[in-house]
Design an enzyme around this catalytic site. Sequence first.
Site, PDB file in Angstrom:
ATOM      1  N   THR A 130      -1.348  -4.370   1.210  1.00 19.67           N
ATOM      2  CA  THR A 130      -2.464  -3.536   1.123  1.00 19.67           C
ATOM      3  C   THR A 130      -2.532  -3.238  -0.436  1.00 19.67           C
ATOM      4  O   THR A 130      -1.666  -3.371  -1.128  1.00 19.67           O
ATOM      5  CB  THR A 130      -1.893  -2.121   1.689  1.00 19.67           C
ATOM      6  OG1 THR A 130      -0.819  -1.812   0.965  1.00 19.67           O
ATOM      7  CG2 THR A 130      -1.638  -2.100   3.237  1.00 19.67           C
ATOM      8  N   CYS A 131      -3.769  -3.278  -0.817  1.00 24.04           N
ATOM      9  CA  CYS A 131      -4.142  -2.914  -2.163  1.00 24.04           C
ATOM     10  C   CYS A 131      -3.519  -1.548  -2.666  1.00 24.04           C
ATOM     11  O   CYS A 131      -3.684  -0.502  -2.232  1.00 24.04           O
ATOM     12  CB  CYS A 131      -5.788  -2.965  -2.329  1.00 24.04           C
ATOM     13  SG  CYS A 131      -6.167  -2.287  -4.159  1.00 24.04           S
ATOM     14  N   VAL A 132      -2.602  -1.600  -3.551  1.00 24.93           N
ATOM     15  CA  VAL A 132      -1.721  -0.663  -4.168  1.00 24.93           C
ATOM     16  C   VAL A 132      -2.800   0.629  -4.520  1.00 24.93           C
ATOM     17  O   VAL A 132      -2.513   1.715  -3.931  1.00 24.93           O
ATOM     18  CB  VAL A 132      -0.698  -0.922  -4.970  1.00 24.93           C
ATOM     19  CG1 VAL A 132      -1.320  -1.095  -6.431  1.00 24.93           C
ATOM     20  CG2 VAL A 132       0.077   0.513  -5.084  1.00 24.93           C
TER      21      VAL A 132
END
Length: 131
Positions: free
Chosen positions: A80-82
């Site tokens: 997941t894109c942080v």
Amino acid sequence: MSALRYTLVVNGSVYGSQSARTAYQFATALIEKGHTLVSVFFYQDGVTNGTELTVPANDEFHLTKAWQQLAKQHNVRLETCVAAALRRGVVSQSEASQHGLLQHNLAEGFEQAGLGSLAEAMLTQDRVVQF
């Protein structure tokens, strides 16, 4: 045709649109055809696929668990894109600690990564498909 290496980019939320479910179906189909799914990068609203707090109705498909099972069986990275995840309340244990939060909710098997990970995938995989 020789086997190809894929990364999928999922922008659609876990239940808000059809794109995440379509990405999952595409993932299973390409594995069945003998290709390699290296990673799935969840971006924008797609990061909601990585929360462990999703509880669909008993008669509905549990997409988060399906991603987890796929990753475990086929050694697929779920990222997941942080930055997108933090904005949407999807928080890993390390990010919770770093930001002074008491709880975290990133589902097991998912990890948080930066856009550099997506850029690397775009350079190293044979195909990157966005949903």
